[in-house]
Design a protein around this motif. Structure first.
Motif, PDB file in Angstrom:
ATOM      1  N   PRO A  41       0.821  -1.216   0.000  1.00  0.00           N
ATOM      2  CA  PRO A  41       0.000   0.000   0.000  1.00  0.00           C
ATOM      3  C   PRO A  41       0.854   1.265   0.000  1.00  0.00           C
ATOM      4  N   ARG A  43       0.239   4.005   1.352  1.00  0.00           N
ATOM      5  CA  ARG A  43       0.073   4.741   2.598  1.00  0.00           C
ATOM      6  C   ARG A  43       1.372   4.963   3.383  1.00  0.00           C
ATOM      7  N   MET A  58      -1.515   6.182  13.658  1.00  0.00           N
ATOM      8  CA  MET A  58      -2.070   4.826  13.649  1.00  0.00           C
ATOM      9  C   MET A  58      -1.951   4.175  15.030  1.00  0.00           C
ATOM     10  N   GLU A 132       2.653   1.960   8.319  1.00  0.00           N
ATOM     11  CA  GLU A 132       1.381   1.578   7.698  1.00  0.00           C
ATOM     12  C   GLU A 132       0.256   1.378   8.711  1.00  0.00           C
ATOM     13  N   THR A 133       0.575   0.700   9.821  1.00  0.00           N
ATOM     14  CA  THR A 133      -0.475   0.399  10.798  1.00  0.00           C
ATOM     15  C   THR A 133      -0.083   0.770  12.235  1.00  0.00           C
ATOM     16  N   ASP A 167       6.542  -0.383   5.762  1.00  0.00           N
ATOM     17  CA  ASP A 167       5.718  -1.586   5.625  1.00  0.00           C
ATOM     18  C   ASP A 167       6.409  -2.807   6.226  1.00  0.00           C
TER      19      ASP A 167
END
Lengths: 224, 474
Positions: A41, A43, A58, A132-133, A167
């Motif tokens: 992704p 992002r 996040m 990412e998260t 990532d």
């Protein structure tokens, strides 16, 4: 016939072929020996500043708290401040990590090593963070006991911004490069995204199921 | 759990009248699906990731033997052991032998559907051991001695009063007048009780969402952290998994993980994703001394290359279950199988045989929502239809149903005659129903009219109205 031969034989029979020829294995071997990333992704693919902003956002979204520090040397002070704010006493269990052990912990009541379940707060170093998260990668080993990630009520993780990536694939790539052998995996690679939770009672979200009730991340920004 | 799918109709009727269950299901219907939708909307690449997730699983299944052998070799290289179990009897014995070899008394367990499939708790209990489920939902279910009703939210059918009742009955050492009104109180108590078990356990059993051929790792995904305590603290870690869980490498696993949590709970990522590779290494301050992986077949190798092949792509996210109007109406227990909902209605007949579960493929409205939300794009409705066909060809179909269907098929395959007959029927029904606008009862439609009226047609068929409006193409 052994169960192993039975199962593999059955699979081959179902696929309508015998075991693999040497040649047809090569592309499969390559998929294992030199893995290629699939779609990643966009992002998490910004510069370090954008990645840091995303990581913090996040992580907070999943109920972690984050403090941004200018230097690793500020960690003991930040830990003391957090413990005071949260009313958690002065005892911490440290991972036996060079970056943590070289710091001045004289204001706190510190001990070092894995946890037997009696520690209220742990402080560990992250191997990496993923923007990412807002996830942390924690690699088990002499300098990072797994028990410190799950037994104490309060989990404090130190993340250097040089270890922040976009990532998960970047973390795997780094692990493969760092080790340069097929045995690059630690016994446990723990991805942690927020403090422990459950929704098993009437679908009500509650924090602090079996793992830590609180996750506090100290980000060291000395590269940005 | 003993398969009880033959009683689907009876159990479904009971479930519809269960108020507690209905209120839990109402909450489910608006919970997970909305969260999934929001998570998918936040990730522009989500649909493309689903395609790739499907392709990864397809590729692996086409070379399943190769990747399983590679996985086995890597586990052994890292100091772990691999055991192959062709059926659940095999699997149970393997687990029992490992437990026996270390004189295990208490065994903690993380959530594992393969464990449910093997009914490993019952088996270990029979052998004199004490298995303790540690996932909060599974723990509650175990205390109440009932089966799970959902693959990721096993206690979703229960109210907090049920949990309180179970805790008061079991935790008899605690003060009787303690307050357990709030979910927080219940969680606090469970956390304290299970903490002791984690530390006392001799063996920890977990499941696996994935097995990685590249590294010999097994992967679990949890939110509570129970799976991690289960595998870190005891001397022995046993992983229960099945042949279709293997994937080639870490990058492939990353792609699958991106669609798993989003499809399941709508989380960006589960709280804990753990890759376990072998036993404790030199210098490790904690972790198990032994690492065993039990790979179960139990009928899956027969599915490879056949009608239900695509079902082996399933990553057990539960999206199809959460979105299914049938599951949302009757809950998980009605299915009589540990795998409920659309994925269960495809998988259960494949694992247990259609004669044991002939109602399941029919327990679908064919709305197609399951396929729409499946992260690995399993054509679930098509597979349910293929089970229905199989059932028609050589399975048990009640005499009346078979007669009526044959009769209907006779007409339906002759369009001219069918339209002619339909015209007459609709005309007659239109005349008879003109007064009330609906029928309170009609011959052979009891199942419909006992709970609602049948609307009366206005006298013309759709075909007639269509051609009157000049819509006919030729």
């Amino acid at each position: 016939m052994s169960s192993r031969d039975y199962i593999l034989g059955r699979v081959r029979w179902s696929l309508g072929r015998g075991s693999f020829e040497r040649d047809s294995c090569e592309s499969l071997e390559a998929r294992i020996a030199t893995p290629k990333s699939n779609l990643i992704p966009k992002r998490g693919q910004g510069d370090l500043k954008a990645q840091m902003t995303l990581f913090v956002k996040m992580a907070k979204e999943v109920n972690a708290t984050v403090s941004r520090l200018k230097s690793l040397d500020n960690v003991p002070k930040a830990v003391a401040k957090y413990l005071k704010e949260q009313d958690l006493g002065t005892a911490v269990r440290l991972a036996d990590h060079a970056d943590l052990q070289k710091l001045d912990w004289s204001k706190l009541d510190v001990s070092t090593g894995p946890s037997d379940g009696d520690d209220l707060t742990s402080v560990v170093m992250a191997y990496a963070g993923v923007a990412e998260t807002g996830s942390l990668a924690l690699k088990s080993g002499p300098d990072s006991p797994t028990t410190l990630n799950f037994l104490p009520d309060n989990h404090i993780v130190v993340l250097k911004d040089s270890d922040l990536v976009g990532d998960y694939e970047a973390v795997y790539g780094r692990m493969r490069r760092d080790s340069n052998s097929a045995d690059f995996m630690p016994r446990a690679l723990n991805w942690v995204t927020g403090p422990s939770r459950t929704a098993d009672i009437e679908q009500t979200l509650l924090l602090g199921a079996h793992g830590p009730r609180k996750l506090h991340i100290l980000v060291i920004e000395d590269h940005g | 759990m003993k398969l009880d799918s033959q009683n689907f109709k009876k159990n479904a009727a009971k479930a519809l009248k269960d108020d507690d269950l209905q209120s839990s299901l109402a909450k489910l219907g608006t919970g997970f699906p909305l969260k999934r939708l929001a998570a998918a909307a936040r990730l522009p690449e989500f649909e493309d990731l689903r395609d790739q997730a499907r392709d990864i699983k397809d590729h692996t299944l086409r070379h399943l033997d190769f990747y399983l052998e590679r996985f086995e070799a890597r586990v052994q290289e890292t100091g772990g052991h691999v055991h192959w179990a062709r059926d659940i009897t095999d699997g149970r014995e393997i687990v029992h032998k490992i437990c026996q070899s270390v004189g295990a008394k208490t065994v903690t367990k993380g959530k594992s559907m393969i464990g449910e499939e093997m009914a490993i708790n019952e088996y270990l209990e029979e052998k004199g051991m004490i298995p303790v489920e540690t996932d909060l939902g599974e723990y509650i279910i175990q205390l109440r001695n009932g089966p799970p009703s959902h693959i990721i939210a096993p206690a979703i059918h229960l109210r907090k009063s049920h949990v309180e009742e179970a805790f008061r009955k079991t935790h008899t050492d605690l003060p009787k007048d303690r307050n357990l009104d709030e979910p927080e109180d219940l969680l606090k108590e469970a956390r304290a009780m299970l903490r002791k078990e984690f530390i006392a356990a001799d063996v920890g059993i977990t499941g696996a969402n994935f097995m990685i051929a590249e590294t010999g790792s097994t992967v679990i995904v949890t939110n509570e952290g129970n799976g991690d305590l289960t595998q870190t603290l005891p001397r022995v870690h046993i992983v229960l998994c099945s042949i279709e869980k293997v994937v080639p490498n870490l990058d492939d696993c990353a792609t699958l993980l991106r669609v798993l949590a989003r499809s399941a709970t709508g989380q960006e990522q589960s709280v804990y994703t753990t890759f376990s590779t072998g036993p404790k290494k030199d210098g490790d301050p904690d972790g198990p001394d032994q690492f065993h992986v039990v790979i179960l077949d139990n009928g899956r190798s027969r599915m490879v290359g056949h009608e239900t092949h695509d079902m082996l792509r399933c990553i057990r996210c539960s999206a199809c279950i959460n979105h299914c109007p049938v599951y949302q109406s009757v809950g998980g227990h009605a299915y009589g199988s540990i795998y409920p909902g659309p994925m269960g209605s495809v998988l259960t007949p494949a694992l247990h045989g259609l004669e044991q579960s002939c109602d399941l493929p029919n327990a679908s409205t064919m709305c197609g929502k399951c396929e729409e939300v499946c992260p690995v794009r399993i054509p679930l409705p098509q597979m349910l239809r293929s089970w229905r066909e199989k059932q028609w060809e050589d399975g048990p179909v009640p005499f009346l149903q078979r007669t009526l269907m044959t009769w209907w098929a006779f007409w339906a395959t002759k369009p001219k005659a069918y339209h002619f007959a339909a015209k007459i029927k609709i005309r007659v029904m239109g005349l008879l129903g003109r007064k009330n606008g609906h029928f309170k009862s009609m011959p052979m439609t009891n199942a419909w009219t006992q709970s609602r009226d049948f609307p009366a047609p206005e006298g013309k068929t759709f075909q007639q109205l269509w051609s009157e409006k000049g819509g006919r193409r030729s």
